[in-house]
Design an enzyme around this catalytic site. Structure first.
Site, PDB file in Angstrom:
ATOM      1  N   ARG A  98    -112.392 -16.661   6.589  1.00  0.00           N
ATOM      2  CA  ARG A  98    -112.386 -15.487   5.719  1.00  0.00           C
ATOM      3  C   ARG A  98    -111.086 -14.686   5.870  1.00  0.00           C
ATOM      4  O   ARG A  98    -110.504 -14.242   4.879  1.00  0.00           O
ATOM      5  CB  ARG A  98    -113.592 -14.591   6.017  1.00  0.00           C
ATOM      6  CG  ARG A  98    -113.790 -13.442   5.046  1.00  0.00           C
ATOM      7  CD  ARG A  98    -114.248 -13.951   3.687  1.00  0.00           C
ATOM      8  NE  ARG A  98    -113.142 -14.190   2.776  1.00  0.00           N
ATOM      9  CZ  ARG A  98    -113.206 -15.036   1.746  1.00  0.00           C
ATOM     10  NH1 ARG A  98    -114.294 -15.750   1.519  1.00  0.00           N
ATOM     11  NH2 ARG A  98    -112.188 -15.190   0.947  1.00  0.00           N
ATOM     12  N   LYS A 133     -97.160   2.035  -1.960  1.00  0.00           N
ATOM     13  CA  LYS A 133     -98.575   2.029  -2.344  1.00  0.00           C
ATOM     14  C   LYS A 133     -99.207   0.705  -1.929  1.00  0.00           C
ATOM     15  O   LYS A 133     -99.600  -0.127  -2.748  1.00  0.00           O
ATOM     16  CB  LYS A 133     -98.716   2.271  -3.843  1.00  0.00           C
ATOM     17  CG  LYS A 133     -98.213   3.647  -4.274  1.00  0.00           C
ATOM     18  CD  LYS A 133     -98.274   3.821  -5.777  1.00  0.00           C
ATOM     19  CE  LYS A 133     -97.744   5.184  -6.189  1.00  0.00           C
ATOM     20  NZ  LYS A 133     -97.716   5.374  -7.653  1.00  0.00           N
ATOM     21  N   LYS A 165     -89.188  13.729  -3.408  1.00  0.00           N
ATOM     22  CA  LYS A 165     -90.085  13.584  -4.543  1.00  0.00           C
ATOM     23  C   LYS A 165     -90.542  14.954  -5.053  1.00  0.00           C
ATOM     24  O   LYS A 165     -90.023  15.985  -4.626  1.00  0.00           O
ATOM     25  CB  LYS A 165     -91.274  12.711  -4.130  1.00  0.00           C
ATOM     26  CG  LYS A 165     -90.853  11.298  -3.711  1.00  0.00           C
ATOM     27  CD  LYS A 165     -91.966  10.518  -3.084  1.00  0.00           C
ATOM     28  CE  LYS A 165     -93.066  10.171  -4.071  1.00  0.00           C
ATOM     29  NZ  LYS A 165     -92.571   9.206  -5.093  1.00  0.00           N
ATOM     30  N   GLU A 195     -85.894  11.907  -6.673  1.00  0.00           N
ATOM     31  CA  GLU A 195     -86.730  11.709  -7.858  1.00  0.00           C
ATOM     32  C   GLU A 195     -86.567  12.898  -8.800  1.00  0.00           C
ATOM     33  O   GLU A 195     -86.611  14.051  -8.359  1.00  0.00           O
ATOM     34  CB  GLU A 195     -88.187  11.566  -7.423  1.00  0.00           C
ATOM     35  CG  GLU A 195     -89.188  11.453  -8.548  1.00  0.00           C
ATOM     36  CD  GLU A 195     -90.610  11.431  -8.014  1.00  0.00           C
ATOM     37  OE1 GLU A 195     -90.987  10.407  -7.404  1.00  0.00           O
ATOM     38  OE2 GLU A 195     -91.324  12.437  -8.176  1.00  0.00           O
ATOM     39  N   ASP A 216     -88.503   9.578 -13.113  1.00  0.00           N
ATOM     40  CA  ASP A 216     -89.951   9.399 -12.982  1.00  0.00           C
ATOM     41  C   ASP A 216     -90.700   9.856 -14.225  1.00  0.00           C
ATOM     42  O   ASP A 216     -90.411  10.915 -14.798  1.00  0.00           O
ATOM     43  CB  ASP A 216     -90.452  10.189 -11.763  1.00  0.00           C
ATOM     44  CG  ASP A 216     -91.847   9.771 -11.344  1.00  0.00           C
ATOM     45  OD1 ASP A 216     -92.154   8.573 -11.424  1.00  0.00           O
ATOM     46  OD2 ASP A 216     -92.618  10.648 -10.916  1.00  0.00           O
TER      47      ASP A 216
END
Length: 279
Positions: A98, A133, A165, A195, A216
């Protein structure tokens, strides 16, 4: 980035401990242990990633288990393809089944999605990037899989590059002062990316001559226009809300990079199976 034994072993041991606990595979008492062979089979077409996993994983369970891969990471495999052969005690192969499949399926799914993104963009002048992420504990595996699919890795974590950011914008008094502090702290070799979501932020980043600007959450035509306002000495990345459907519309925006969170946070695993038979 490569997957080495020294980096794989601690993570794989933790994954095995999660599944086997302190008592091991309780189902193993249902049969007399025998030497068996196993085939890992692709049940759908996709890009393969993680061929270093089987040998490293089973070395922790039973070093007598052997693995012979028949394809390399980054290869396109078709449905029904045998991607590798295992040989060893049945109890050992089942104990790792697994964990092995979970990793190979996820990684190959990420590699397949990345490859599809590169194809959909169809512009070798723009590189596809991943993001942070990723699933906690799986960043090494996720980002390696992006490479297998033809993408590039963005920063591995908060420790190896600076990115200011939206929440940073809310906390800093002004960008020039913040950047002076950063350069003093991190030194001249660390990349600093900013950003931007407004023209005012864009102009401030350009005036400060940052290393890289991330545009962005903007439409392709806005990205194209803003790119024209940025000197060629500053690398430009586009990100935010870009989906597999909208990705091709960013192909001629002039950016250097497009980062896609969905590669690693919305993973569609590639269907693989492990089939055992008596030796």
């Amino acid at each position: 980035m490569t997957l080495t034994t020294s980096t794989l072993t601690p993570a794989l041991q933790a994954f095995l401990d999660e599944d086997l606990g302190t008592t091991g595979d309780l189902s193993a008492s249902a049969f007399q242990d025998r030497h068996v062979i196993g085939r890992i089979i692709a049940k759908q077409p996709g890009i393969l990633a993680g061929q270093a996993i089987p040998a490293a994983l089973y070395a922790l369970i039973d070093p007598t288990v052997t693995y012979l891969p028949t394809f390399l990471d980054g290869d396109l495999v078709q449905s029904g393809t045998v991607i590798g052969h295992l040989s060893g005690p049945a109890t050992a192969l089942l104990a790792g089944e697994r964990t092995l499949l979970n990793l190979l399926q996820r990684m190959s799914g990420i590699a397949t999605a990345t490859h599809a993104a590169v194809d959909a963009l169809n512009n070798p002048q723009i590189d596809i990037l991943d993001t942070r992420k990723t699933a906690p504990g799986l960043r090494l595996f996720d980002k390696y899989a992006v490479q297998c699919g033809g993408g590039l890795n963005h920063r591995m974590g908060l420790y190896d590059a600076v990115m200011l950011k939206d929440n940073h914008w809310r906390l800093i008094a002004d960008l020039p002062t913040a950047l002076r502090r950063l350069r003093h702290t991190v030194g001249p070799t660390k990349l600093i990316e900013v950003e931007v979501e407004t023209r005012e932020q864009l102009q401030a980043a350009v005036d400060c001559q940052v290393d890289m600007i991330l545009i962005d959450n903007q439409l392709p035509e806005t990205v194209r226009h803003w790119r024209s306002l940025i000197p060629a000495t500053i690398k430009v990345e586009a990100s935010g809300g870009i989906t597999p459907t909208t990705l091709p519309t960013y192909a001629h925006t002039g950016v250097d990079y497009i980062s896609l969170g969905y590669l690693t946070n919305s993973v569609q695993a590639l269907d693989l199976s492990l089939e055992l038979s008596l030796d």
